[in-house]
Design a protein around this motif. Sequence first.
Motif, short mmCIF file in Angstrom:
data_model
loop_
_atom_site.label_atom_id
_atom_site.label_comp_id
_atom_site.label_asym_id
_atom_site.label_seq_id
_atom_site.Cartn_x
_atom_site.Cartn_y
_atom_site.Cartn_z
N ASP A 29 -92.36 65.10 -25.49
CA ASP A 29 -93.35 64.25 -26.16
C ASP A 29 -93.13 64.21 -27.66
O ASP A 29 -93.26 63.16 -28.30
CB ASP A 29 -94.76 64.73 -25.83
CG ASP A 29 -95.16 64.44 -24.39
OD1 ASP A 29 -94.48 63.61 -23.75
OD2 ASP A 29 -96.13 65.06 -23.91
N GLU A 30 -92.78 65.37 -28.25
CA GLU A 30 -92.54 65.41 -29.69
C GLU A 30 -91.29 64.61 -30.05
O GLU A 30 -91.27 63.90 -31.06
CB GLU A 30 -92.39 66.86 -30.16
CG GLU A 30 -93.70 67.64 -30.14
CD GLU A 30 -93.54 69.01 -30.79
OE1 GLU A 30 -92.45 69.29 -31.34
OE2 GLU A 30 -94.51 69.79 -30.75
N LEU A 31 -90.25 64.72 -29.26
CA LEU A 31 -89.03 63.98 -29.53
C LEU A 31 -89.25 62.47 -29.42
O LEU A 31 -88.71 61.69 -30.21
CB LEU A 31 -87.91 64.42 -28.58
CG LEU A 31 -87.34 65.82 -28.86
CD1 LEU A 31 -86.48 66.29 -27.70
CD2 LEU A 31 -86.54 65.82 -30.16
N LYS A 32 -90.06 62.06 -28.45
CA LYS A 32 -90.39 60.64 -28.34
C LYS A 32 -91.14 60.17 -29.57
O LYS A 32 -90.88 59.07 -30.11
CB LYS A 32 -91.22 60.39 -27.08
CG LYS A 32 -90.46 60.46 -25.77
CD LYS A 32 -91.39 60.16 -24.60
CE LYS A 32 -90.65 60.14 -23.27
NZ LYS A 32 -91.57 59.85 -22.14
N ASP A 33 -92.09 60.97 -30.03
CA ASP A 33 -92.86 60.62 -31.23
C ASP A 33 -91.95 60.52 -32.45
O ASP A 33 -92.05 59.59 -33.25
CB ASP A 33 -93.95 61.67 -31.45
CG ASP A 33 -94.80 61.37 -32.67
OD1 ASP A 33 -95.04 60.18 -32.97
OD2 ASP A 33 -95.23 62.34 -33.34
N HIS A 52 -86.89 55.91 -23.52
CA HIS A 52 -87.80 55.69 -24.64
C HIS A 52 -87.04 55.24 -25.89
O HIS A 52 -87.44 54.27 -26.56
CB HIS A 52 -88.58 56.98 -24.94
CG HIS A 52 -89.53 56.86 -26.10
ND1 HIS A 52 -90.76 56.23 -25.99
CD2 HIS A 52 -89.41 57.26 -27.39
CE1 HIS A 52 -91.36 56.25 -27.17
NE2 HIS A 52 -90.57 56.88 -28.03
N VAL A 53 -85.93 55.92 -26.17
CA VAL A 53 -85.12 55.58 -27.34
C VAL A 53 -84.56 54.17 -27.21
O VAL A 53 -84.63 53.36 -28.16
CB VAL A 53 -83.98 56.61 -27.51
CG1 VAL A 53 -82.93 56.12 -28.50
CG2 VAL A 53 -84.54 57.96 -27.95
N LYS A 54 -84.02 53.83 -26.04
CA LYS A 54 -83.49 52.49 -25.83
C LYS A 54 -84.59 51.44 -25.92
O LYS A 54 -84.37 50.33 -26.40
CB LYS A 54 -82.79 52.41 -24.46
CG LYS A 54 -81.60 53.36 -24.30
CD LYS A 54 -80.42 52.95 -25.15
CE LYS A 54 -79.75 51.71 -24.60
NZ LYS A 54 -78.55 51.35 -25.38
N ALA A 90 -88.73 59.90 -32.45
CA ALA A 90 -87.89 58.70 -32.31
C ALA A 90 -88.65 57.45 -32.70
O ALA A 90 -88.10 56.55 -33.37
CB ALA A 90 -87.38 58.60 -30.87
N THR A 91 -89.91 57.36 -32.29
CA THR A 91 -90.73 56.19 -32.64
C THR A 91 -90.89 56.07 -34.14
O THR A 91 -90.74 54.98 -34.73
CB THR A 91 -92.10 56.28 -31.96
OG1 THR A 91 -91.92 56.31 -30.54
CG2 THR A 91 -92.97 55.09 -32.33
N ARG A 92 -91.17 57.19 -34.80
CA ARG A 92 -91.34 57.17 -36.25
C ARG A 92 -90.02 56.84 -36.96
O ARG A 92 -90.01 56.10 -37.95
CB ARG A 92 -91.87 58.52 -36.73
CG ARG A 92 -93.30 58.84 -36.27
CD ARG A 92 -93.66 60.29 -36.57
NE ARG A 92 -94.97 60.65 -36.07
CZ ARG A 92 -96.07 60.72 -36.80
NH1 ARG A 92 -96.02 60.42 -38.10
NH2 ARG A 92 -97.22 61.07 -36.26
N ALA A 93 -88.92 57.39 -36.45
CA ALA A 93 -87.62 57.09 -37.05
C ALA A 93 -87.30 55.60 -36.94
O ALA A 93 -86.78 54.98 -37.88
CB ALA A 93 -86.53 57.92 -36.38
#
Length: 690
Positions: A307-311, A361-363, A313-316
């Motif tokens: 969940d943190e990595l998804k967050d 999620h990243v894609k 990635a979204t912010r990046a």
Amino acid sequence: MIKAWHLGDARQSLVLASQDDRLPAAVYWGAALPAGEDIEAIARLGEFDVTGGMLDRNPEISLCPEASRNFPGQIGLVGRTASGAPLCPEFRFQEADKTDSTLNLVFGDDSCGLKLTILLSLDDQTSLYKLKTVLESRDPITVDWLAAPVLQTPASASRLLEFSGRWCSEFQIRESEFLPGARVRDNRTGRTDHAHFPAFLATAKGTSNTAGEVYAFHYGWSGGHKMVAEELADGRRQVQFGHATAGYAIETRFETAPLYASYSAEGLNGSAVSFQRHLRKSVTFSRPERPVHYNCWEAVYFDHKLDELKDIATRAADLGAERFVLDDGWFGRRDDDTTSLGDWWIDERKYPDGLAPLIDHVKGLGLEFGLWFEPEMINEDSDLYRQHPDWVLGSLTQIRGRQQLVLDMANSLVRDHLFERISELLSTNVISYIKWDHNRVLPQVAAEQTVGTYELIDRLREGFPHVEIESCSAGGGRIDFGILERTQRVWLSDSNDALERQRIQHDAALFLPASITGSHVGPRKCHTSGRVLSMSFRAWTAAQRHLGFEMDPRELDTDEAATLKAVTDWWKANREWLMQADILRLDSDDPSVIAELHREETGGRFVAFAALLQTSAQILPRPLRLSGLEPAARYRVDLANRSEISNLSRGSPALKSGPIEATGQYFMSHGISLPWKFPGTLWVLEGQRI
């Protein structure tokens, strides 16, 4: 009897001459000779006198100086027969194959059963020589030293510029003078290494970034190397490069890596542009437009939570990132650096459904996905080590490095295993990028280790041609033209400190273009230096190369995020030409300033960066003199970051209020008067030829 050959272009000439069918010497290397020059006469004109205390003839500094010719300095071939007798061949001319841009020369000694082939080429687009020596033997022999084609430098080039460094402070330039005897750098770490970038420049006194003569060398090899810069007692000078080795295995064929060389009459920038353009031309990208990079290492380290990595990635992505790289910690049971290297399977504790949820999620954000590997290394606490301790390079009692050992890449079983594991991950996940790390020196000098690594990367490139690979070795520990024949990016340093990066990037630009040089915006408080630097300075420093982020975007306040997004937008708007630009180092009249100009290949536009690293000795900024402009052309110059002018800048320099116009001659001779600024800030000047 003289045989002579000329290999040159409009910028430089190299003349080789063979006396009585002996190995040829480089009798001239310098500014381009006029068409119709008598090169055989050049060979005769360059002959030196003989006086007391000397042999009756000066032994040539040939392309491979020979002991059999009574050469008094470092010879180019040191070897032994299978019985241990020293090799002492007398090579004689056999054949030559010449085109406009290549010259292949073959010499042999039938009594020793040896053949020496010298391969030379000159790139007509970059004016860069590529030189290689190949030795073949009728019988198995041991070779302790084989030099790439040996070149002479003239008496006028008496200043030496070498490269040393350390982790987080790579590409340090060391300046000295040629002195009688041999200056030897013997890099026995088994990799290019932070402390031993395989390059050397001989310059004339007074040479600067923008003027003077330069003879530049780079050995395109990713293993240990040796460099010899020698001044003989008679005053002549030679430069040798080759593999560092404790003795090759007994074989019948040996070859050096390519030695790249270039002469410049236009200062350090002249040779730098040749090397930069070579990489821009030869490195193949999966796409020419360089995506804005995000790496999660300094945000999460080994603590991976989906969940943190998804967050993150979204912010990046909101900040402008176009690629997300998942760094160390995703495999085996990798919670720190003591375990799991070699176990290249996804950690089900952290990723119970594999990497697909994160990749999807990243894609979905429109980003590419990249993954970290360190294939050449192994931890003792790993399944692979427990199964195959015999795959370790060197003794098991060796000192560990970063809690790890090294796999024997000369072993085909090791390479097959790694190819299988990496291929499975690339085949079953949408991965377009690999960060390929190498975090320790080798336990022994082993050229076969480098050859094996090349073979594995080549195999992966063939199987997955659209996957880009970044060469990282604890930062800048493996950067050279050998690894860059196979990879598309280098991680210049583990330091994200923008003050340190300014110097590292600036000096690395003597060989590396912006397009392959990764530079990231690090955390507010740098993790390797402890410094706290402004977002503007961090962002503009990263924007001078291939832009990326490596901080935790959750730490950014509103102003920092806005500044980073604005700089990223500027970089994206300019990257099409900026990543194909020549980097010209500017001769700053203020030692507190590092400045460089990035010039479009056609010369129509440029951007100059002037960073003030510390408080200047004088009160007012010294004018910034530009370089590489057409003297008679007129240019318009503007400040890209005018909004950053301090309220302590109380005067009225013309650039402060708007664009300025003048000839290239004025900007190069007088320079541009800049507004006053604080240390740890920089100006960004955009220029357009009008």
